[in-house]
Design a protein around this motif. Sequence first.
Motif, PDB file in Angstrom:
ATOM      1  N   LEU A   4       0.842  -1.184   0.000  1.00  0.00           N
ATOM      2  CA  LEU A   4       0.000   0.000   0.000  1.00  0.00           C
ATOM      3  C   LEU A   4       0.877   1.234   0.000  1.00  0.00           C
ATOM      4  O   LEU A   4       2.060   1.183   0.322  1.00  0.00           O
ATOM      5  N   HIS A   5       0.280   2.368  -0.348  1.00  0.00           N
ATOM      6  CA  HIS A   5       1.065   3.599  -0.428  1.00  0.00           C
ATOM      7  C   HIS A   5       1.708   3.962   0.902  1.00  0.00           C
ATOM      8  O   HIS A   5       2.722   4.624   0.942  1.00  0.00           O
ATOM      9  N   GLU A   6       1.138   3.493   2.011  1.00  0.00           N
ATOM     10  CA  GLU A   6       1.735   3.823   3.307  1.00  0.00           C
ATOM     11  C   GLU A   6       2.818   2.835   3.723  1.00  0.00           C
ATOM     12  O   GLU A   6       3.415   2.981   4.770  1.00  0.00           O
ATOM     13  N   GLY A   7       3.083   1.839   2.897  1.00  0.00           N
ATOM     14  CA  GLY A   7       4.164   0.903   3.173  1.00  0.00           C
ATOM     15  C   GLY A   7       3.723  -0.288   3.994  1.00  0.00           C
ATOM     16  O   GLY A   7       2.557  -0.434   4.343  1.00  0.00           O
ATOM     17  N   VAL A   8       4.705  -1.140   4.285  1.00  0.00           N
ATOM     18  CA  VAL A   8       4.427  -2.360   5.045  1.00  0.00           C
ATOM     19  C   VAL A   8       5.306  -2.374   6.291  1.00  0.00           C
ATOM     20  O   VAL A   8       6.312  -1.671   6.382  1.00  0.00           O
ATOM     21  N   SER A   9       4.922  -3.220   7.228  1.00  0.00           N
ATOM     22  CA  SER A   9       5.666  -3.336   8.484  1.00  0.00           C
ATOM     23  C   SER A   9       7.013  -4.001   8.250  1.00  0.00           C
ATOM     24  O   SER A   9       7.269  -4.592   7.197  1.00  0.00           O
ATOM     25  N   ILE A  10       7.841  -3.953   9.261  1.00  0.00           N
ATOM     26  CA  ILE A  10       9.152  -4.575   9.156  1.00  0.00           C
ATOM     27  C   ILE A  10       9.023  -6.092   8.985  1.00  0.00           C
ATOM     28  O   ILE A  10       9.791  -6.698   8.237  1.00  0.00           O
ATOM     29  N   ALA A  11       8.049  -6.692   9.639  1.00  0.00           N
ATOM     30  CA  ALA A  11       7.841  -8.145   9.482  1.00  0.00           C
ATOM     31  C   ALA A  11       7.442  -8.473   8.055  1.00  0.00           C
ATOM     32  O   ALA A  11       7.936  -9.452   7.466  1.00  0.00           O
ATOM     33  N   GLY A  31      23.530   2.586   7.517  1.00  0.00           N
ATOM     34  CA  GLY A  31      23.408   3.588   6.466  1.00  0.00           C
ATOM     35  C   GLY A  31      23.340   2.988   5.071  1.00  0.00           C
ATOM     36  O   GLY A  31      23.762   3.617   4.108  1.00  0.00           O
ATOM     37  N   LEU A  32      22.807   1.798   4.966  1.00  0.00           N
ATOM     38  CA  LEU A  32      22.757   1.116   3.673  1.00  0.00           C
ATOM     39  C   LEU A  32      21.449   1.323   2.917  1.00  0.00           C
ATOM     40  O   LEU A  32      21.332   0.905   1.765  1.00  0.00           O
ATOM     41  N   MET A  33      20.487   1.940   3.562  1.00  0.00           N
ATOM     42  CA  MET A  33      19.229   2.228   2.878  1.00  0.00           C
ATOM     43  C   MET A  33      19.389   3.544   2.110  1.00  0.00           C
ATOM     44  O   MET A  33      20.126   4.428   2.525  1.00  0.00           O
ATOM     45  N   LEU A  34      18.698   3.638   0.988  1.00  0.00           N
ATOM     46  CA  LEU A  34      18.822   4.850   0.174  1.00  0.00           C
ATOM     47  C   LEU A  34      18.291   6.086   0.876  1.00  0.00           C
ATOM     48  O   LEU A  34      18.843   7.168   0.744  1.00  0.00           O
ATOM     49  N   ALA A  35      17.221   5.902   1.596  1.00  0.00           N
ATOM     50  CA  ALA A  35      16.590   7.025   2.306  1.00  0.00           C
ATOM     51  C   ALA A  35      16.149   6.518   3.670  1.00  0.00           C
ATOM     52  O   ALA A  35      15.989   5.312   3.861  1.00  0.00           O
ATOM     53  N   PRO A  36      15.956   7.419   4.603  1.00  0.00           N
ATOM     54  CA  PRO A  36      15.450   6.974   5.903  1.00  0.00           C
ATOM     55  C   PRO A  36      14.116   6.241   5.739  1.00  0.00           C
ATOM     56  O   PRO A  36      13.295   6.617   4.899  1.00  0.00           O
ATOM     57  N   ILE A  37      13.934   5.206   6.518  1.00  0.00           N
ATOM     58  CA  ILE A  37      12.691   4.439   6.473  1.00  0.00           C
ATOM     59  C   ILE A  37      11.602   5.255   7.154  1.00  0.00           C
ATOM     60  O   ILE A  37      11.793   5.785   8.255  1.00  0.00           O
ATOM     61  N   ASP A  38      10.472   5.353   6.460  1.00  0.00           N
ATOM     62  CA  ASP A  38       9.344   6.097   7.022  1.00  0.00           C
ATOM     63  C   ASP A  38       8.868   5.426   8.305  1.00  0.00           C
ATOM     64  O   ASP A  38       9.059   4.227   8.509  1.00  0.00           O
ATOM     65  N   THR A  48       8.516   0.965   1.879  1.00  0.00           N
ATOM     66  CA  THR A  48       7.853   1.189   0.599  1.00  0.00           C
ATOM     67  C   THR A  48       8.318   0.139  -0.412  1.00  0.00           C
ATOM     68  O   THR A  48       9.263  -0.616  -0.160  1.00  0.00           O
ATOM     69  N   GLU A  49       7.676   0.133  -1.574  1.00  0.00           N
ATOM     70  CA  GLU A  49       8.105  -0.761  -2.657  1.00  0.00           C
ATOM     71  C   GLU A  49       9.552  -0.474  -3.047  1.00  0.00           C
ATOM     72  O   GLU A  49      10.319  -1.399  -3.330  1.00  0.00           O
ATOM     73  N   THR A  50       9.923   0.796  -3.054  1.00  0.00           N
ATOM     74  CA  THR A  50      11.307   1.175  -3.377  1.00  0.00           C
ATOM     75  C   THR A  50      12.274   0.621  -2.340  1.00  0.00           C
ATOM     76  O   THR A  50      13.341   0.109  -2.692  1.00  0.00           O
ATOM     77  N   ASP A  51      11.911   0.701  -1.058  1.00  0.00           N
ATOM     78  CA  ASP A  51      12.749   0.143   0.008  1.00  0.00           C
ATOM     79  C   ASP A  51      12.929  -1.363  -0.178  1.00  0.00           C
ATOM     80  O   ASP A  51      14.040  -1.891  -0.050  1.00  0.00           O
ATOM     81  N   ILE A  52      11.830  -2.049  -0.482  1.00  0.00           N
ATOM     82  CA  ILE A  52      11.854  -3.506  -0.664  1.00  0.00           C
ATOM     83  C   ILE A  52      12.772  -3.866  -1.840  1.00  0.00           C
ATOM     84  O   ILE A  52      13.611  -4.770  -1.735  1.00  0.00           O
ATOM     85  N   ALA A  53      12.633  -3.163  -2.950  1.00  0.00           N
ATOM     86  CA  ALA A  53      13.474  -3.433  -4.125  1.00  0.00           C
ATOM     87  C   ALA A  53      14.944  -3.193  -3.784  1.00  0.00           C
ATOM     88  O   ALA A  53      15.819  -3.965  -4.195  1.00  0.00           O
ATOM     89  N   TRP A  54      15.231  -2.135  -3.031  1.00  0.00           N
ATOM     90  CA  TRP A  54      16.611  -1.832  -2.654  1.00  0.00           C
ATOM     91  C   TRP A  54      17.184  -2.940  -1.770  1.00  0.00           C
ATOM     92  O   TRP A  54      18.319  -3.386  -1.979  1.00  0.00           O
TER      93      TRP A  54
END
Length: 127
Positions: A4-11, A31-38, A48-54
Amino acid sequence: MTLLHEGVSIAEAADATGVSTHTLRYYEREGLMLAPIDRASSSHRRYTETDIAWVRFLTRLRLTGMPIAGIRRYTELVRVGESTVPERRELLVAHRERVRAQLDEITASLRAIDHKIDIYDKEISLS
């Protein structure tokens, strides 16, 4: 899984990427994520989907033996932007060469194992 647009949980992110929640936190801490995790209003992480792909890409780099320092450098270059594409490419080309060398070593070892199995198969069939 549909994110969803609001993202998913860490689990859910751990499940989607195949890494543990501990690893996700580690990637963030290092510091390996592209941007801070929301964060949700509850302060829980939202991926987010971008975080998951990264994370999936980072996992590929780790599985092929890239050291954390190399991943950190690559991440820093991506954050800088398009001007670093040549340097990012160079970093990945060098890593690819190391991976190819590892594959050659593994292939040679596999041939040796196969040869030994063939010898045993012949011995067993003669018994």
